[in-house]
Design an enzyme around this catalytic site. Sequence first.
Site, PDB file in Angstrom:
ATOM      1  N   ASP A  46       0.816  -1.224   0.000  1.00 46.68           N
ATOM      2  CA  ASP A  46       0.000   0.000   0.000  1.00 46.68           C
ATOM      3  C   ASP A  46       0.844   1.267   0.000  1.00 46.68           C
ATOM      4  O   ASP A  46       0.418   2.314   0.466  1.00 46.68           O
ATOM      5  CB  ASP A  46      -0.953   0.034   1.216  1.00 46.68           C
ATOM      6  CG  ASP A  46      -1.834  -1.192   1.298  1.00 46.68           C
ATOM      7  OD1 ASP A  46      -2.466  -1.520   0.284  1.00 46.68           O
ATOM      8  OD2 ASP A  46      -1.892  -1.818   2.371  1.00 46.68           O
TER       9      ASP A  46
ATOM     10  N   LYS B  89       2.442   1.999  -5.180  1.00 42.55           N
ATOM     11  CA  LYS B  89       3.108   1.425  -6.355  1.00 42.55           C
ATOM     12  C   LYS B  89       2.347   1.721  -7.636  1.00 42.55           C
ATOM     13  O   LYS B  89       2.940   1.896  -8.697  1.00 42.55           O
ATOM     14  CB  LYS B  89       3.253  -0.096  -6.184  1.00 42.55           C
ATOM     15  CG  LYS B  89       4.172  -0.500  -5.047  1.00 42.55           C
ATOM     16  CD  LYS B  89       4.294  -1.999  -4.940  1.00 42.55           C
ATOM     17  CE  LYS B  89       3.026  -2.678  -4.466  1.00 42.55           C
ATOM     18  NZ  LYS B  89       2.640  -2.300  -3.094  1.00 42.55           N
TER      19      LYS B  89
ATOM     20  N   GLY C 239      -4.163  -4.296  -4.151  1.00 40.82           N
ATOM     21  CA  GLY C 239      -4.916  -3.211  -4.760  1.00 40.82           C
ATOM     22  C   GLY C 239      -4.041  -2.016  -5.069  1.00 40.82           C
ATOM     23  O   GLY C 239      -3.174  -1.649  -4.278  1.00 40.82           O
ATOM     24  N   HIS C 240      -4.251  -1.419  -6.235  1.00 38.47           N
ATOM     25  CA  HIS C 240      -3.560  -0.188  -6.612  1.00 38.47           C
ATOM     26  C   HIS C 240      -4.607   0.874  -6.914  1.00 38.47           C
ATOM     27  O   HIS C 240      -5.556   0.616  -7.652  1.00 38.47           O
ATOM     28  CB  HIS C 240      -2.712  -0.383  -7.879  1.00 38.47           C
ATOM     29  CG  HIS C 240      -1.617  -1.383  -7.733  1.00 38.47           C
ATOM     30  ND1 HIS C 240      -0.777  -1.423  -6.666  1.00 38.47           N
ATOM     31  CD2 HIS C 240      -1.228  -2.387  -8.567  1.00 38.47           C
ATOM     32  CE1 HIS C 240       0.097  -2.405  -6.830  1.00 38.47           C
ATOM     33  NE2 HIS C 240      -0.164  -3.015  -7.969  1.00 38.47           N
TER      34      HIS C 240
ATOM     35  N   GLN D 246       1.673  -6.196  -3.012  1.00 39.81           N
ATOM     36  CA  GLN D 246       1.998  -6.213  -1.584  1.00 39.81           C
ATOM     37  C   GLN D 246       3.335  -5.498  -1.320  1.00 39.81           C
ATOM     38  O   GLN D 246       3.593  -4.484  -1.923  1.00 39.81           O
ATOM     39  CB  GLN D 246       2.020  -7.649  -1.032  1.00 39.81           C
ATOM     40  CG  GLN D 246       0.669  -8.325  -0.986  1.00 39.81           C
ATOM     41  CD  GLN D 246       0.355  -9.075  -2.259  1.00 39.81           C
ATOM     42  OE1 GLN D 246       1.233  -9.583  -2.946  1.00 39.81           O
ATOM     43  NE2 GLN D 246      -0.908  -9.148  -2.604  1.00 39.81           N
TER      44      GLN D 246
END
Length: 427
Positions: free
Chosen positions: A13, A16, A40-41, A223
């Site tokens: 988080d 990225k 998640g991005h 991650q």
Amino acid sequence: MPALVLLGAQWGDEGKGKATDLLGGSVDYVVRYQGGNNAGHTVVVGDQKYALHLLPSGILSPECTPVIGNGVVVDPAVLLSELSGLNERGVDTSKLLISGNAHLITSYHTTIDKVTERFLGKRKIGTTGRGIGPSYADKINRVGIRVQDLYDESILEQKVEAALDFKNQILAKLYNRRAIEAGRIVEELLGYGEQIRPYVADTTLVLNNALDEGKVVLFEGGQGTLLDVDHGTYPFVTSSNPTAGGACTGSGVGPTKISRVIGILKAYTTRVGAGPFPTELFDKDGEALRRIGGERGVTTGRDRRCGWFDAVIARYATRVNGLTDFFLTKLDVLTGWEQIPVCVAYEIDGKRVEELPYSQTDFHHAKPVYEMLPGWSEDITKAKTFADLPKNAQDYVKALEEMSGAPISAIGVGPGRTETIEINPFL
């Protein structure tokens, strides 16, 4: 052979997606090399916000070919839903490539994941319940289903039946759940296979050929370093290798072709899920970081645990990844604090420790040793160069760079695509 690895240098988080998207216009291929839809991005383009879970962030750059590598575990239902959502918003997804060797997450993997986590109770790991771990377990146990299996019905039937022989025993006898019918799973997977067929390719060949032709390839980790199954805070980790070595095994590109390894660092620290977190805050400062930083998991929807910057973790990430650069994100979130604590070492059993302890027990008992740095109150979101930052913000960045062991080559000063200061361009 300009191949770059971009990965999280904390617990994930870190931002990225923004970093990958920033490079997307200059990159020919963006490759997800591990993880699944547990990562998640959030990418902000103009006034549009995109939440990506499985797809590489490069899918938002029209010139870029997004690739899902062999090291990823793919939930076909999630993949198709995400593609559909982007298509509805006018994003062209036709260039996506998926490795035929990537393993699939089936509905029985998500079932096993959820019932196991409930069964563990207070001993639970804090998984996302999306079947990631059970899918990787099947891969290692050699009973996994790969994308290419969707195109040979006989092999698919044999593999599903073999996988369910054991799992149904567990579901029925341990968890008191009904057995899963193999035929239903096979039918479901065959349907998905036809829908994703246009995207399936020998991505290892494609990527190596691209590098030989001088194309730019960016490997995007999900991650973060401290969630790596080998190098993270085990057992509170993910089931794959987000570290730089995972880029090679998860894509089929050899390490001699990697030219730069970029670690993404948040200007403070966050974590989702269970496990030790030395700088975690339980006071108004922690709440302020969570609120100002919008610290809620893109995939999980869970509030992130927040704490001050941990230089011990940053040094560890530099070492295990061979980092050449850092991208420091969310510096703007720290605006307004008179003084900002930075963890420079740990105290364990009365002793000062400056490197991450290998012992799980020691890390659980680590207490942060803080150094106070002066804060700033000026708005930095309009800064375009390092010199535009207030002196105290400049000093904060310089201090983090010295403590972390690699140069900070870019700084995020806001959530938008353009709100970034490039000190040393990555390309």
